[in-house]
Design a protein around this motif. Structure first.
Motif, PDB file in Angstrom:
ATOM      1  N   GLY A 228      44.756  35.335  49.151  1.00  0.00           N
ATOM      2  CA  GLY A 228      43.790  36.361  48.755  1.00  0.00           C
ATOM      3  C   GLY A 228      42.383  35.989  49.163  1.00  0.00           C
ATOM      4  O   GLY A 228      41.607  36.827  49.623  1.00  0.00           O
TER       5      GLY A 228
ATOM      6  N   HIS B  97      38.588  43.848  43.462  1.00  0.00           N
ATOM      7  CA  HIS B  97      39.954  43.998  43.954  1.00  0.00           C
ATOM      8  C   HIS B  97      40.352  45.470  43.886  1.00  0.00           C
ATOM      9  O   HIS B  97      40.070  46.139  42.905  1.00  0.00           O
ATOM     10  CB  HIS B  97      40.888  43.145  43.102  1.00  0.00           C
TER      11      HIS B  97
ATOM     12  N   GLY C 154      39.954  37.921  51.553  1.00  0.00           N
ATOM     13  CA  GLY C 154      38.705  38.428  50.995  1.00  0.00           C
ATOM     14  C   GLY C 154      37.501  38.143  51.876  1.00  0.00           C
ATOM     15  O   GLY C 154      36.564  38.935  51.931  1.00  0.00           O
TER      16      GLY C 154
ATOM     17  N   ARG D 169      40.523  40.795  38.298  1.00  0.00           N
ATOM     18  CA  ARG D 169      41.824  40.452  38.842  1.00  0.00           C
ATOM     19  C   ARG D 169      41.863  38.992  39.293  1.00  0.00           C
ATOM     20  O   ARG D 169      42.787  38.251  38.976  1.00  0.00           O
ATOM     21  CB  ARG D 169      42.129  41.399  40.003  1.00  0.00           C
TER      22      ARG D 169
END
Lengths: 238, 149
Positions: free
Chosen positions: A108, A181, A112, A125
């Motif tokens: 993630g 998110h 990102g 999140r």
């Protein structure tokens, strides 16, 4: 059903049969899914090629959370029926679930950076998922400490059950609070991912789940084998 | 009642209690846990000036202007109810564009504007190949879902 499985000999018989099926079946699906996700699907209109990270990220998130649900179920079964095999299952699940939670956070973060413009933000999140990883690590430490001191396993089992409170928070964090998110793309009934990009994700979800089951069974079998060896050594030296 | 049933009952009661407790904690957290303020929040809440805050919403279509110094951009963040003008000096992320979601970190000015020192692009939950996105744009299907709920 639970009582039939609680017999270690019967469990080992079933597990011996299931382990290679789950492990190799899962591995084959994951390889197929990754091949599809890396070569067969189109890039996203906004994220371009970095969208492919989801083929690992989403199954990792799913198993990080699913791992805790199964750990909590095992803990619950242990507390109520007091069967040692349930405690063994929880112990086998914990590190595997933790690895997937960590994989979810790492992939993630890598996604990102190009998409959001940041490696990490303390949004709802991301923070709750990090908390889940910490709870996994805390549970593993607590369970080991409890065993070393000759505890009866009740305290880690209670933490296992209490930790489930986090799961709905992770799941609904993107609904309850405004977060960086994005909202949920995939549910049982609908998907906002174009079908041409979706199928490797479904293959990988299935594949990683089977792999998870295979690895957990392997860990349970090796723990049982270890216990038998220890018991035999104790008998021989006695 | 057998001990096993007693434990089952206690276990279920504990689960219920945990659920209730976390529900209460979350409803108390509701406001604090938000990652950013929306333009409507800004209009209704107490003044937020001189505090570092995040402002999130959609970049209004046709609102991005490049100022003459070459590194500053001005745009309008909207949630379809309220609007806030934003200024930002620096490099915006690739996904920052009109009609898509953005989270700006910075401070409100006394004049009601917002000066950002960092921009984050917000991605929405829709994933599609470029050809389909082009077709949707051509058909006039708006990009309104991103950033709002």
């Amino acid at each position: 059903m639970i009582h039939a499985l609680a017999n270690p000999t019967r469990f080992l018989k079933i597990a011996r049969l299931l382990t290679p099926l789950l492990f190799w079946g899962g591995l084959a699906l994951v390889l197929f899914g990754c091949w599809g996700g890396l070569t067969q699907t189109p890039p996203d209109y906004l994220q371009k090629e970095s969208v492919r990270i989801m083929y690992i990220h989403v199954p990792s998130a799913w198993l990080g959370m699913g791992g805790w649900s199964s750990l909590a179920l095992a803990c619950f079964a242990f507390l109520v029926w007091r069967h040692p095999l349930a405690a063994l299952a929880a112990r086998a699940i914990a590190p595997v679930g933790a690895v997937f939670a960590a994989l979810c956070l790492i992939t993630g973060s890598i996604w990102g950076r190009p998409t959001w413009g940041t490696w990490w933000e303390w949004d709802g999140r991301l923070s709750t998922m990090l908390l889940l990883l910490f709870i996994y690590i805390g549970w593993i430490a607590l369970e080991r400490a409890d065993r070393e001191r000759g505890g009866d396993g009740r305290i880690p089992a209670l933490l296992g059950i209490a930790g489930t409170a986090l799961l709905p928070v992770i799941r609904y964090s993107v609904v309850w609070w405004n977060t960086l998110h994005q909202g949920q793309s995939l549910s049982l009934t609908k998907s906002t991912i174009d079908p041409s990009m979706l199928w490797p994700l479904l293959v990988n979800l299935m594949g990683f789940s089977l792999l998870f089951g295979g690895v957990v069974l392997m860990r349970m079998r090796s723990a049982l084998a270890e216990q038998r060896i220890e018991a035999r050594i104790r008998r021989m030296t006695a | 009642m057998k001990r096993k049933h007693q434990r089952l009952f206690l276990g279920l009661a504990a689960l219920g209690a945990i659920g209730g407790a976390s529900g209460l904690a979350l409803s108390a957290l509701q406001d604090q846990a938000a990652f950013f303020y929306t333009p409507s929040d800004v209009a209704t809440k107490s003044p937020l000036t001189d505090k570092a805050v995040r402002l999130g919403g959609m970049v209004e279509k046709g609102s991005i202007r490049h100022l003459s110094d070459g590194v500053t951009i001005a745009f309008v963040v909207t949630d379809n109810a309220a609007k806030v003008p934003v200024r930002f000096t620096g490099v915006a992320p690739d996904l920052f564009k009109e009609g898509s979601g953005v989270v700006a970190e910075g401070k409100f000015t006394d004049a009601g504007g917002f000066v950002a020192d960092n921009l984050l692009a917000k991605h929405d939950e829709r994933y599609m190949p470029p050809e389909i996105a082009d077709k949707m744009a051509a058909a006039g299907a708006g990009t309104t879902a991103a950033g709002t709920k």
